[in-house]
Design an enzyme around this catalytic site. Structure first.
Site, PDB file in Angstrom:
ATOM      1  N   HIS A  29      -1.036 -10.038  79.439  1.00 39.56           N
ATOM      2  CA  HIS A  29      -2.447 -10.138  79.040  1.00 39.56           C
ATOM      3  C   HIS A  29      -2.689 -11.163  77.941  1.00 39.56           C
ATOM      4  O   HIS A  29      -3.627 -11.945  78.000  1.00 39.56           O
ATOM      5  CB  HIS A  29      -2.886  -8.744  78.579  1.00 39.56           C
ATOM      6  CG  HIS A  29      -4.323  -8.644  78.179  1.00 39.56           C
ATOM      7  ND1 HIS A  29      -5.354  -8.916  79.043  1.00 39.56           N
ATOM      8  CD2 HIS A  29      -4.909  -8.283  76.990  1.00 39.56           C
ATOM      9  CE1 HIS A  29      -6.514  -8.726  78.419  1.00 39.56           C
ATOM     10  NE2 HIS A  29      -6.261  -8.362  77.177  1.00 39.56           N
ATOM     11  N   ARG A  69      -1.112  -7.382  68.964  1.00 40.95           N
ATOM     12  CA  ARG A  69      -2.519  -7.581  68.592  1.00 40.95           C
ATOM     13  C   ARG A  69      -3.330  -6.290  68.745  1.00 40.95           C
ATOM     14  O   ARG A  69      -3.228  -5.592  69.750  1.00 40.95           O
ATOM     15  CB  ARG A  69      -3.133  -8.649  69.489  1.00 40.95           C
ATOM     16  CG  ARG A  69      -4.628  -8.858  69.287  1.00 40.95           C
ATOM     17  CD  ARG A  69      -5.134  -9.951  70.181  1.00 40.95           C
ATOM     18  NE  ARG A  69      -5.041  -9.599  71.566  1.00 40.95           N
ATOM     19  CZ  ARG A  69      -6.052  -9.142  72.309  1.00 40.95           C
ATOM     20  NH1 ARG A  69      -7.242  -8.972  71.770  1.00 40.95           N
ATOM     21  NH2 ARG A  69      -5.870  -8.867  73.580  1.00 40.95           N
ATOM     22  N   ARG A  77      -1.633  -0.719  71.898  1.00 40.80           N
ATOM     23  CA  ARG A  77      -1.392  -1.141  73.271  1.00 40.80           C
ATOM     24  C   ARG A  77       0.086  -1.253  73.657  1.00 40.80           C
ATOM     25  O   ARG A  77       0.470  -0.965  74.778  1.00 40.80           O
ATOM     26  CB  ARG A  77      -2.050  -2.506  73.434  1.00 40.80           C
ATOM     27  CG  ARG A  77      -2.591  -2.732  74.775  1.00 40.80           C
ATOM     28  CD  ARG A  77      -3.393  -3.998  74.783  1.00 40.80           C
ATOM     29  NE  ARG A  77      -4.805  -3.731  74.616  1.00 40.80           N
ATOM     30  CZ  ARG A  77      -5.727  -4.675  74.576  1.00 40.80           C
ATOM     31  NH1 ARG A  77      -5.362  -5.938  74.668  1.00 40.80           N
ATOM     32  NH2 ARG A  77      -6.995  -4.380  74.438  1.00 40.80           N
ATOM     33  N   GLU A 122     -11.411   1.240  70.644  1.00 43.87           N
ATOM     34  CA  GLU A 122     -10.253   0.913  71.488  1.00 43.87           C
ATOM     35  C   GLU A 122      -8.976   1.319  70.759  1.00 43.87           C
ATOM     36  O   GLU A 122      -9.007   1.678  69.588  1.00 43.87           O
ATOM     37  CB  GLU A 122     -10.256  -0.581  71.826  1.00 43.87           C
ATOM     38  CG  GLU A 122     -11.416  -0.961  72.747  1.00 43.87           C
ATOM     39  CD  GLU A 122     -11.500  -2.443  73.028  1.00 43.87           C
ATOM     40  OE1 GLU A 122     -10.459  -3.074  73.247  1.00 43.87           O
ATOM     41  OE2 GLU A 122     -12.621  -2.972  73.015  1.00 43.87           O
ATOM     42  N   HIS A 125      -1.307  -5.658  79.065  1.00 47.35           N
ATOM     43  CA  HIS A 125      -2.438  -4.714  79.027  1.00 47.35           C
ATOM     44  C   HIS A 125      -2.046  -3.513  79.878  1.00 47.35           C
ATOM     45  O   HIS A 125      -1.598  -3.670  81.016  1.00 47.35           O
ATOM     46  CB  HIS A 125      -3.713  -5.358  79.551  1.00 47.35           C
ATOM     47  CG  HIS A 125      -4.944  -4.590  79.164  1.00 47.35           C
ATOM     48  ND1 HIS A 125      -5.234  -3.355  79.700  1.00 47.35           N
ATOM     49  CD2 HIS A 125      -5.932  -4.863  78.283  1.00 47.35           C
ATOM     50  CE1 HIS A 125      -6.355  -2.907  79.163  1.00 47.35           C
ATOM     51  NE2 HIS A 125      -6.798  -3.805  78.297  1.00 47.35           N
TER      52      HIS A 125
HETATM   53  P1  FAD Z   1      -9.790 -19.530  76.376  1.00 42.32           P
HETATM   54  O1  FAD Z   1     -11.025 -18.745  76.356  1.00 42.32           O
HETATM   55  O2  FAD Z   1      -8.736 -19.102  77.306  1.00 42.32           O
HETATM   56  O3  FAD Z   1     -10.167 -21.032  76.744  1.00 42.32           O
HETATM   57  C1  FAD Z   1      -9.178 -21.986  76.989  1.00 42.32           C
HETATM   58  C2  FAD Z   1      -9.834 -23.239  77.512  1.00 42.32           C
HETATM   59  O4  FAD Z   1      -8.886 -24.307  77.529  1.00 42.32           O
HETATM   60  C3  FAD Z   1     -10.354 -23.130  78.932  1.00 42.32           C
HETATM   61  O5  FAD Z   1     -11.602 -23.747  78.970  1.00 42.32           O
HETATM   62  C4  FAD Z   1      -9.348 -23.932  79.749  1.00 42.32           C
HETATM   63  O6  FAD Z   1      -9.873 -24.492  80.914  1.00 42.32           O
HETATM   64  C5  FAD Z   1      -8.988 -25.008  78.749  1.00 42.32           C
HETATM   65  N1  FAD Z   1      -7.703 -25.661  78.982  1.00 42.32           N
HETATM   66  C6  FAD Z   1      -6.467 -25.109  79.040  1.00 42.32           C
HETATM   67  N2  FAD Z   1      -5.545 -26.062  79.232  1.00 42.32           N
HETATM   68  C7  FAD Z   1      -6.206 -27.242  79.289  1.00 42.32           C
HETATM   69  C8  FAD Z   1      -5.810 -28.585  79.486  1.00 42.32           C
HETATM   70  N3  FAD Z   1      -4.530 -28.937  79.688  1.00 42.32           N
HETATM   71  N4  FAD Z   1      -6.748 -29.559  79.489  1.00 42.32           N
HETATM   72  C9  FAD Z   1      -8.074 -29.237  79.335  1.00 42.32           C
HETATM   73  N5  FAD Z   1      -8.504 -27.969  79.153  1.00 42.32           N
HETATM   74  C10 FAD Z   1      -7.581 -26.990  79.124  1.00 42.32           C
HETATM   75  N6  FAD Z   1      -9.995 -10.372  73.589  1.00 42.32           N
HETATM   76  C11 FAD Z   1     -10.840  -9.693  72.777  1.00 42.32           C
HETATM   77  O7  FAD Z   1     -10.848  -9.910  71.568  1.00 42.32           O
HETATM   78  N7  FAD Z   1     -11.681  -8.765  73.317  1.00 42.32           N
HETATM   79  C12 FAD Z   1     -11.734  -8.481  74.640  1.00 42.32           C
HETATM   80  O8  FAD Z   1     -12.511  -7.666  75.077  1.00 42.32           O
HETATM   81  C13 FAD Z   1     -10.848  -9.187  75.505  1.00 42.32           C
HETATM   82  N8  FAD Z   1     -10.824  -8.918  76.830  1.00 42.32           N
HETATM   83  C14 FAD Z   1     -10.052  -9.698  77.652  1.00 42.32           C
HETATM   84  C15 FAD Z   1     -10.121  -9.510  79.021  1.00 42.32           C
HETATM   85  C16 FAD Z   1      -9.407 -10.331  79.874  1.00 42.32           C
HETATM   86  C17 FAD Z   1      -9.477 -10.114  81.356  1.00 42.32           C
HETATM   87  C18 FAD Z   1      -8.598 -11.358  79.335  1.00 42.32           C
HETATM   88  C19 FAD Z   1      -7.825 -12.252  80.250  1.00 42.32           C
HETATM   89  C20 FAD Z   1      -8.503 -11.532  77.966  1.00 42.32           C
HETATM   90  C21 FAD Z   1      -9.235 -10.712  77.112  1.00 42.32           C
HETATM   91  N9  FAD Z   1      -9.175 -10.873  75.734  1.00 42.32           N
HETATM   92  C22 FAD Z   1     -10.005 -10.153  74.920  1.00 42.32           C
HETATM   93  C23 FAD Z   1      -8.420 -11.974  75.142  1.00 42.32           C
HETATM   94  C24 FAD Z   1      -9.401 -13.115  74.851  1.00 42.32           C
HETATM   95  O9  FAD Z   1     -10.344 -13.195  75.902  1.00 42.32           O
HETATM   96  C25 FAD Z   1      -8.721 -14.448  74.708  1.00 42.32           C
HETATM   97  O10 FAD Z   1      -7.619 -14.341  73.874  1.00 42.32           O
HETATM   98  C26 FAD Z   1      -9.697 -15.453  74.094  1.00 42.32           C
HETATM   99  O11 FAD Z   1     -10.865 -15.492  74.873  1.00 42.32           O
HETATM  100  C27 FAD Z   1      -9.063 -16.822  74.004  1.00 42.32           C
HETATM  101  O12 FAD Z   1     -10.057 -17.738  73.643  1.00 42.32           O
HETATM  102  P2  FAD Z   1      -9.661 -19.249  73.485  1.00 42.32           P
HETATM  103  O13 FAD Z   1     -10.911 -19.971  73.128  1.00 42.32           O
HETATM  104  O14 FAD Z   1      -8.506 -19.388  72.593  1.00 42.32           O
HETATM  105  O15 FAD Z   1      -9.153 -19.692  74.944  1.00 42.32           O
HETATM  106  C1  SIN Z   2     -10.077  -4.719  77.065  1.00 46.13           C
HETATM  107  O1  SIN Z   2     -11.277  -4.707  77.287  1.00 46.13           O
HETATM  108  O2  SIN Z   2      -9.335  -3.768  77.284  1.00 46.13           O
HETATM  109  C2  SIN Z   2      -9.459  -5.957  76.518  1.00 46.13           C
HETATM  110  C3  SIN Z   2      -9.592  -5.971  75.064  1.00 46.13           C
HETATM  111  C4  SIN Z   2      -8.658  -6.962  74.439  1.00 46.13           C
HETATM  112  O3  SIN Z   2      -7.794  -7.528  75.096  1.00 46.13           O
HETATM  113  O4  SIN Z   2      -8.782  -7.138  73.222  1.00 46.13           O
END
Ligand code: FAD
Ligand code: SIN
Length: 527
Positions: free
Chosen positions: A342, A377, A281, A111, A235
């Site tokens: 994003h 990032r 990015r 990427e 993104h």
């Molecule tokens: P999240 O996975 O967002 O989880 C947050 C949790 O907190 C959820 O369960 C939510 O319901 C809960 N929550 C929030 N507020 C509250 C509240 N007030 N009370 C109770 N629960 C709450 N990153 C990569 O490294 N590689 C990738 O390929 C990639 N692709 C992506 C594609 C998309 C479409 C998106 C949107 C993001 C992508 N990212 C990627 C970024 C990455 O997915 C996120 O940064 C990462 O998953 C965040 O993980 P997290 O555990 O911090 O939070």
């Molecule tokens: C993507 O698949 O392009 C998302 C990857 C990322 O946000 O790190």
């Protein structure tokens, strides 16, 4: 209610910490919707880690720091990168299946900003594969209580105690049961925010609805330092379709030779960076934004037609099918794409163990600002950071001898005052829309002082309106989230105004140059 460790959020960070710490403590996980719903679930591209023989930690560290415009905390980067292979093995051990060429060789993706192939993926459904396996184990663990449809409202701190204490500590959270409408106080010996990002602050975002920045807003209200919110990552490629809700078209497609083109079919990225489509990015998103504004076009396109239908179906089944459902055949025609908000590189400022400046309160995953990402990032470093900081916080929590049991602590019940049911839900939807639109128009990819000040004036009015509404009406999940996106929007505008330079994801036309000494952490003082 009492628990030992309260984890707010069921994405990669919250779930992986819960699984580890539950062998030592009772854990309660709160999650706003069903447990699988999170940003993690939608991650496509994959998780970056040094796995190939031709790769090494130094190169991954250098790529991360180059993408972050050198504003990264080098020690934090090193900690995360070097933890990668062990943490990937832990995922394999709980059943996560990454795509492979052979039994012993991973199919590593590439990427933007990566100088090597190092992105482990499960086709284009990597997040789903990870979170699904973590959840299987979490649900089986006798020491974990998983509360779905429970939204944390605010952190319990000194001011919520019947008898106040000297130092500000965190004692748990007030929580809204979304099904019953009841609000309870959950006391905990340590509380961990793993609430993810805040993409919903913007009108167009790749994020699902849960991403309303609750953790950042709660932490700010409790007195935590919030840092680097100006670094919002857009993104470059989300599907352009009125009904597609900014569906992500993975950067991994560009890793497989995808070409960005104008509607005329002309490529343009090589005019912006030597790595063309695989530039970091921030550069790609800004180039697209510029081309769209210059030409008045609605979208650019991503051309994947050099690949066979068979390859596209196998490597990107989710993208292939979703585009198909919108009548786009990606094997035949270029995909119309636009940038969308994003990822928040900033958040709750933490140390190398994920500790905030409030005792017994941790923040891990996207909600936090660790210094790993600097000003931008590197792709696929977020899942890795979430896993790594879950591990660092776990190591810290189990070493601690000072986590009080809190049994005799008397916490004030949630005070709803004279709140009544609102008969004006339209106020909430109007304000939601206003916040998100003003952030998109005034605090987007390219900023100016004039637009930022305009945004600030408007957000101040909205803040007052929401404050009044919040205390007069019975709390609903929509109202809770509105208050939080407004708070994050306010902090993002303040952070953007404070950084008087252009660097990484923060581009202000009134300060087009980088400062001589850019600050690594642009901290908004506590509330
Ligand atoms: P999240 O996975 O967002 O989880 C947050 C949790 O907190 C959820 O369960 C939510 O319901 C809960 N929550 C929030 N507020 C509250 C509240 N007030 N009370 C109770 N629960 C709450 N990153 C990569 O490294 N590689 C990738 O390929 C990639 N692709 C992506 C594609 C998309 C479409 C998106 C949107 C993001 C992508 N990212 C990627 C970024 C990455 O997915 C996120 O940064 C990462 O998953 C965040 O993980 P997290 O555990 O911090 O939070
Ligand atoms: C993507 O698949 O392009 C998302 C990857 C990322 O946000 O790190």
């Amino acid at each position: 209610m009492n628990t030992d460790i309260l984890i707010v959020g069921s994405g990669i960070a919250g779930l992986s910490l819960a699984l580890k710490v539950a062998d030592h403590y009772h854990v309660t996980i709160l999650t706003k919707k069903e447990a699988i719903e999170s940003n993690t679930r939608y991650a496509q591209g994959g998780i970056a880690s040094v796995m190939a023989r031709k790769d090494n930690f130094d190169t991954h560290i250098k790529d991360t720091i180059r993408a972050g415009s050198n504003l990264n905390d080098a020690k934090a980067v090193e900690n995360v990168v070097c933890a990668g292979p062990t943490l990937i093995n832990e995922l394999l051990n709980i059943g996560v299946r990454f795509s492979r060429f052979t039994k012993s060789e991973f199919d590593l993706g590439k990427e933007g900003g990566h100088s090597k192939r190092r992105v482990l993926h499960a086709k284009d459904l990597t997040g789903f594969e990870i979170v699904q396996n973590l959840l299987i184990h979490v649900k089986k663990h006798a020491n974990i209580t998983l509360l779905e449809n429970h939204a944390a409202i605010d952190l319990i701190c000194n001011r919520h105690l019947k008898k106040r204490r000297k130092n500000n500590l965190c004692y748990g959270a007030y929580v809204l049961n979304k099904l019953s409408g009841k609000i309870v106080a959950i006391k905990a010996r340590a509380t961990v925010l793993a609430t993810g990002g805040a993409g919903k602050t913007y009108l167009y975002t790749s994020n699902p609805d849960i991403a309303s920045g609750d953790g950042i807003a709660m932490a700010h209200r409790a007195g935590c330092q919030i840092a680097n919110l100006e670094f919002v990552q857009f993104h470059p490629t989300c599907l352009h379709h009125p009904k597609a809700k900014s569906f992500l078209i993975s950067e991994a497609m560009r890793g497989e030779g995808g070409k960005l083109e104008l509607v005329t079919g002309k490529r343009f990225m090589s005019a912006y960076h030597k790595n063309a489509e695989l530039a970091p990015r921030d550069i790609v998103a800004r180039a697209i934004d510029l081309e769209l504004k210059k030409r008045g076009d609605e979208y650019v396109t991503l051309n994947m037609t050099h690949h066979s239908r068979d390859f596209l179906k196998k490597r990107f089944p989710n993208i292939y099918q979703t585009c198909r459902s919108f009548n786009y055949d990606i094997a035949k025609k270029p995909i119309p794409v636009v940038p969308a908000a994003h990822y928040f590189c900033g958040g709750v400022k933490v140390d190398y163990q994920g500790r905030t400046n409030i005792a017994n309160l941790y923040a891990i995953g996207e909600v936090s600002c660790t210094g790993v990402h600097g000003a931008n990032r590197l792709a696929s470093n977020s899942l890795l950071e979430g896993l790594a900081y879950a591990n660092f916080a776990y190591t810290d929590i189990i070493k601690r001898k000072d986590l009080e049991k809190n049994k005799n602590l008397v916490v004030r019940s949630w005070d709803s005052g004279r709140a009544t049911n609102s008969d004006e839900a339209v106020v909430i939807s109007q304000n939601w829309d206003e916040v998100r639109r003003l952030m998109w128009n005034y605090v987007g990819i390219a900023r100016s002082n004039k637009r930022l000040y305009r945004a600030q004036t408007r957000i101040n009015i909205l803040k007052e309106e929401i404050k009044e509404y919040y205390w007069n009406f019975i709390l609903t999940p929509d109202l809770l989230e509105l208050r939080n996106i407004c708070c994050v929007a306010d902090l993002t505008i303040k952070s953007a105004l404070k950084r008087k330079e252009s660097i990484g994801l923060h581009y202000n036309i009134d300060y087009p140059q980088q400062c001589k000494k850019s600050s690594q952490f642009n901290i908004i003082p506590k509330a």
